[in-house]
Design an enzyme around this catalytic site. Structure first.
Site, PDB file in Angstrom:
ATOM      1  N   GLY A  44       2.201   4.612  13.116  1.00 36.73           N
ATOM      2  CA  GLY A  44       2.818   3.407  13.681  1.00 36.73           C
ATOM      3  C   GLY A  44       2.041   2.925  14.904  1.00 36.73           C
ATOM      4  N   LYS A 101       0.884  -1.174   0.000  1.00 36.57           N
ATOM      5  CA  LYS A 101       0.000   0.000   0.000  1.00 36.57           C
ATOM      6  C   LYS A 101       0.913   1.212   0.000  1.00 36.57           C
ATOM      7  CE  LYS A 101      -1.943   3.078   1.742  1.00 36.57           C
ATOM      8  NZ  LYS A 101      -1.774   4.469   1.229  1.00 36.57           N
ATOM      9  N   GLU A 142       9.008  16.503  14.645  1.00 39.27           N
ATOM     10  CA  GLU A 142       9.513  16.254  13.293  1.00 39.27           C
ATOM     11  C   GLU A 142       8.821  17.200  12.308  1.00 39.27           C
ATOM     12  OE1 GLU A 142       8.557  12.443  11.506  1.00 39.27           O
ATOM     13  OE2 GLU A 142      10.628  12.268  10.863  1.00 39.27           O
ATOM     14  N   GLU A 189       9.321   1.468  11.100  1.00 37.32           N
ATOM     15  CA  GLU A 189      10.369   2.479  10.926  1.00 37.32           C
ATOM     16  C   GLU A 189       9.670   3.823  10.927  1.00 37.32           C
ATOM     17  OE1 GLU A 189      12.104  -0.761   7.996  1.00 37.32           O
ATOM     18  OE2 GLU A 189      12.097   1.311   7.287  1.00 37.32           O
ATOM     19  N   GLY A 215       6.744   5.073   8.202  1.00 40.35           N
ATOM     20  CA  GLY A 215       5.902   6.261   8.183  1.00 40.35           C
ATOM     21  C   GLY A 215       5.968   6.959   9.525  1.00 40.35           C
ATOM     22  N   SER A 216       4.927   7.705   9.819  1.00 35.60           N
ATOM     23  CA  SER A 216       4.973   8.535  11.027  1.00 35.60           C
ATOM     24  C   SER A 216       4.740   7.697  12.286  1.00 35.60           C
ATOM     25  CB  SER A 216       3.909   9.625  10.933  1.00 35.60           C
ATOM     26  OG  SER A 216       2.641   9.021  10.849  1.00 35.60           O
ATOM     27  N   THR A 217       5.201   8.217  13.396  1.00 33.06           N
ATOM     28  CA  THR A 217       5.037   7.522  14.675  1.00 33.06           C
ATOM     29  C   THR A 217       3.548   7.384  15.006  1.00 33.06           C
ATOM     30  OG1 THR A 217       7.184   8.266  15.421  1.00 33.06           O
ATOM     31  CG2 THR A 217       5.618   7.664  17.133  1.00 33.06           C
ATOM     32  N   GLU A 218       2.774   8.408  14.672  1.00 37.79           N
ATOM     33  CA  GLU A 218       1.343   8.362  14.971  1.00 37.79           C
ATOM     34  C   GLU A 218       0.672   7.196  14.231  1.00 37.79           C
ATOM     35  OE1 GLU A 218      -0.474  12.064  13.949  1.00 37.79           O
ATOM     36  OE2 GLU A 218      -2.468  11.239  14.310  1.00 37.79           O
ATOM     37  N   CYS A 227      13.562  10.625   7.112  1.00 34.74           N
ATOM     38  CA  CYS A 227      13.319  10.294   8.516  1.00 34.74           C
ATOM     39  C   CYS A 227      14.562  10.541   9.359  1.00 34.74           C
ATOM     40  CB  CYS A 227      12.887   8.850   8.622  1.00 34.74           C
ATOM     41  SG  CYS A 227      14.008   7.734   7.770  1.00 34.74           S
TER      42      CYS A 227
HETATM   43  P1  NAD Z   1       2.268   8.481   7.216  1.00 33.26           P
HETATM   44  O1  NAD Z   1       2.363   7.736   8.499  1.00 33.26           O
HETATM   45  O2  NAD Z   1       1.251   9.552   7.116  1.00 33.26           O
HETATM   46  O3  NAD Z   1       1.927   7.500   6.017  1.00 33.26           O
HETATM   47  C1  NAD Z   1       2.735   6.390   5.732  1.00 33.26           C
HETATM   48  C2  NAD Z   1       1.883   5.337   5.058  1.00 33.26           C
HETATM   49  O4  NAD Z   1       0.894   4.890   5.985  1.00 33.26           O
HETATM   50  C3  NAD Z   1       1.127   5.843   3.833  1.00 33.26           C
HETATM   51  O5  NAD Z   1       1.092   4.822   2.857  1.00 33.26           O
HETATM   52  C4  NAD Z   1      -0.271   6.081   4.376  1.00 33.26           C
HETATM   53  O6  NAD Z   1      -1.279   5.993   3.399  1.00 33.26           O
HETATM   54  C5  NAD Z   1      -0.394   4.954   5.376  1.00 33.26           C
HETATM   55  N1  NAD Z   1      -1.389   5.165   6.434  1.00 33.26           N
HETATM   56  C6  NAD Z   1      -1.864   6.352   6.903  1.00 33.26           C
HETATM   57  N2  NAD Z   1      -2.763   6.119   7.881  1.00 33.26           N
HETATM   58  C7  NAD Z   1      -2.838   4.770   8.030  1.00 33.26           C
HETATM   59  C8  NAD Z   1      -3.566   3.915   8.907  1.00 33.26           C
HETATM   60  N3  NAD Z   1      -4.409   4.397   9.810  1.00 33.26           N
HETATM   61  N4  NAD Z   1      -3.372   2.588   8.817  1.00 33.26           N
HETATM   62  C9  NAD Z   1      -2.505   2.083   7.917  1.00 33.26           C
HETATM   63  N5  NAD Z   1      -1.799   2.843   7.054  1.00 33.26           N
HETATM   64  C10 NAD Z   1      -1.960   4.170   7.115  1.00 33.26           C
HETATM   65  O7  NAD Z   1       3.716   8.987   6.887  1.00 33.26           O
HETATM   66  P2  NAD Z   1       4.164   9.866   5.639  1.00 33.26           P
HETATM   67  O8  NAD Z   1       3.676  11.245   5.905  1.00 33.26           O
HETATM   68  O9  NAD Z   1       3.789   9.203   4.367  1.00 33.26           O
HETATM   69  O10 NAD Z   1       5.753   9.782   5.763  1.00 33.26           O
HETATM   70  C11 NAD Z   1       6.453  10.611   6.579  1.00 33.26           C
HETATM   71  C12 NAD Z   1       6.801   9.920   7.870  1.00 33.26           C
HETATM   72  O11 NAD Z   1       7.490   8.707   7.605  1.00 33.26           O
HETATM   73  C13 NAD Z   1       7.752  10.740   8.708  1.00 33.26           C
HETATM   74  O12 NAD Z   1       7.359  10.679  10.051  1.00 33.26           O
HETATM   75  C14 NAD Z   1       9.086  10.030   8.525  1.00 33.26           C
HETATM   76  O13 NAD Z   1      10.007  10.212   9.552  1.00 33.26           O
HETATM   77  C15 NAD Z   1       8.670   8.622   8.393  1.00 33.26           C
HETATM   78  N6  NAD Z   1       9.686   7.826   7.701  1.00 33.26           N
HETATM   79  C16 NAD Z   1      10.475   6.999   8.422  1.00 33.26           C
HETATM   80  C17 NAD Z   1      11.482   6.260   7.814  1.00 33.26           C
HETATM   81  C18 NAD Z   1      12.370   5.348   8.614  1.00 33.26           C
HETATM   82  O14 NAD Z   1      13.094   4.557   8.015  1.00 33.26           O
HETATM   83  N7  NAD Z   1      12.351   5.410   9.920  1.00 33.26           N
HETATM   84  C19 NAD Z   1      11.681   6.375   6.437  1.00 33.26           C
HETATM   85  C20 NAD Z   1      10.856   7.226   5.715  1.00 33.26           C
HETATM   86  C21 NAD Z   1       9.855   7.941   6.377  1.00 33.26           C
END
Ligand code: NAD
Length: 502
Positions: free
Chosen positions: A255, A197, A406, A272, A250-253, A306
């Protein structure tokens, strides 16, 4: 900062990328077949350089995720299960070749989709090939142990390593072209299957790569893609009772939400998440290297990384010189459309992200940080895109929101410190634990910092190097689960203990 001179006709993507985009609404890829979302819904994906719609994506939901998971399950139980390690290795090698042939097209799509400069993306070619080589090698290393007469009685025992099953891969927008291979590489090496996804902001290269995987010989159903909104397709994948493992970046929230969703069928997780990394510049650092290193540790990918070293901790005796040289460096950075040549920083990915970054610039000023450079929206030829001037704040303290939260944009904060102990304390005074760096010509100072800072990754006199053999992962709110090294593969496998009464 300078803006890149816009050519009289802006650079256009090549024929292959244009052909992909002109197909009309881009469809899901399930069991090797393109299909629209079952609801018929679509969502627009925009070029962040212009704000214009690039393509419509199928907006998959729970029904589509059910179909994709069923396809992945069927593929997992089908002939794919019997592929030998050598066959899976050969497949990964073929995938590497096919991607290499199409790399220019993929780079153009990624640049259009999320704004990164083509020069930066072209530079990631060796990293992608290395990742595929790594997973191809891992395919041959999966094995258990045998103990003849290891147990009292006439019992032979063995342990087998088995693939965990169907993996849900939830991918962010900040680098999907290479980022997806942390999941796809491990899936192909281990014999798992996947439903990916991608982010609603940047799905193009995940969709195109899925087609290329089929071309390389990945069996239908092994890698499926459901595009759509996070709260619909993403949530449905995280909740799904027949998904065994989630790999999430993705984001901690989000996660946290995925951890909650995983409890139903006790999914295995690899998370991550975000970061607020400290980049520590000691008084004895080689500033010729530390200045560009610290700058690009934040401004690469317009700060949407990130592990960006957004808190630049500088030892007081060199704060003035470091700041002066950093500002001169920033003044030389070129902001422009990702597809144009000679660009250092592209736009941020979306209008939402633009507003968020500009908001943090306002917050920083209101908190009393000194705005030394940039932080405004870029105008002129670029006024319709989501461009932010690379921004430097001085006089930042670690309690300010710009030092704690962040931003995920091109915003660098300078925090002065007196001695290395204080730098370590400031670095650790963060909810996150993703990465960090130290610049010093003293090995003992560097090791003192490496030992003292609680993060998953540390760099010494460099920033942002990542190799799958060495790995990259986080701690604290930055998540858990190995990325790279043999430990990465382990999380795609489970151990089966076998007792054989003779
Ligand atoms: P995000 O958490 O908004 O979205 C990431 C993914 O999760 C997207 O595909 C989104 O559609 C999906 N998503 C959103 N809500 C969801 C839910 N309720 N259930 C399941 N999936 C859901 O993050 P973003 O804005 O796309 O990316 C930026 C974030 O990612 C930053 O916080 C960044 O630090 C982090 N990031 C971390 C790493 C790492 O290796 N640690 C690498 C890249 C990005």
């Amino acid at each position: 900062m300078t803006t890149s001179p816009t050519p009289s006709t802006p650079t256009e993507p090549g024929a292959a990328a244009r052909a992909f985009l002109s197909r009309g609404p881009l469809q899901l890829l399930i069991d090797g077949v393109h299909r629209p979302a079952s609801s018929g819904a679509t969502l627009p994906t925009r070029d962040p350089s212009t704000g214009e719609v690039l393509a419509e994506l199928a907006a998959g939901d729970r029904v589509d995720v059910d179909l994709a998971v069923a396809a992945a399950r069927a593929a997992f139980e089908g002939p794919w299960r019997t592929w030998s390690p050598y066959e899976r290795q050969a497949l990964l090698n073929r995938v590497g070749r096919v991607l290499d042939e199409h790399f220019d097209e993929l780079v153009e799509l990624e640049s259009l989709d999320m704004g990164a400069p083509v020069a930066r993306l072209l530079g990631s070619r060796p990293a992608l090939q290395k990742m595929l080589a790594f997973f191809a090698a891992q395919a041959l290393t999966i094995s258990g142990e045998t103990l003849l007469n290891g147990v009292p009685g006439d019992v032979a025992t063995m342990t087998l390593k088995a693939p965990v099953g169907v993996v849900g891969g939830i991918i962010p927008w900040n680098g999907p072209l290479n980022g997806q291979f942390w999941i796809v590489g491990a899936v192909l090496a281990s014999g798992c299957t996947a439903v990916l996804k991608p982010s609603e902001e940047a799905s193009l290269t995940v969709l195109r790569v899925a087609e290329l995987l089929l071309e390389a010989g990945v069996p239908a159903g092994v890698v499926n893609v459901v595009t759509g909104w996070g709260a619909q397709a993403g949530q449905a994948l995280a909740d799904h009772p027949d998904v065994d493992r989630i790999a999430f970046t993705g984001s901690t929230e989000t996660g946290r939400s995925i951890i909650r969703s995983s409890t139903g069928n006790i999914k295995k997780l690899q998370l991550e998440l975000g970061g607020k990394s400290a980049d520590i510049v000691c008084a004895d650092a080689d500033l010729d290297r530390a200045v560009p290193g610290a700058a690009m540790g934040v401004f690469a990918n317009s700060g949407q990384i990130c592990f960006a070293g957004t808190r630049v901790l500088v030892q007081r005796p060199v704060v003035e010189e470091f700041t002066e040289r950093l500002l001169a460096y920033v003044d030389g950075l070129r902001v422009g459309r990702g597809l144009d040549a000679g660009v250092d920083l592209g736009p941020v990915v979306s209008r939402t992200q633009l507003d968020r970054v500009l908001d943090y610039v306002r917050i920083g000023r209101a908190e009393g940080a000194q705005l030394l450079r940039g932080g405004g929206r870029v105008g002129g030829d670029l006024e319709n895109g989501y461009f932010v001037e690379p921004c430097v704040f001085g006089e930042v303290t670690n309690s300010m929101r710009i030092a704690r939260e962040e931003v995920f944009g091109p915003v660098l904060s300078i925090l002065p410190f007196d001695d290395v102990e204080e730098a370590i304390t400031i670095a650790n005074d963060s909810d996150y634990g993703l990465a960090g760096a130290v610049w010093s010509q003293s090995l003992s100072t560097a090791l003192q910092v490496v030992r003292g800072v609680h993060t998953g990754t540390m760099w010494v006199n460099c920033y942002g190097l990542i190799d799958p053999l060495v790995g990259f992962s986080g701690t604290k709110l930055s998540g858990y689960g190995a990325k790279g090294t043999a430990a990465h593969m382990d999380t795609y496998l489970y151990t089966k203990s076998v007792y054989l009464q003779l």
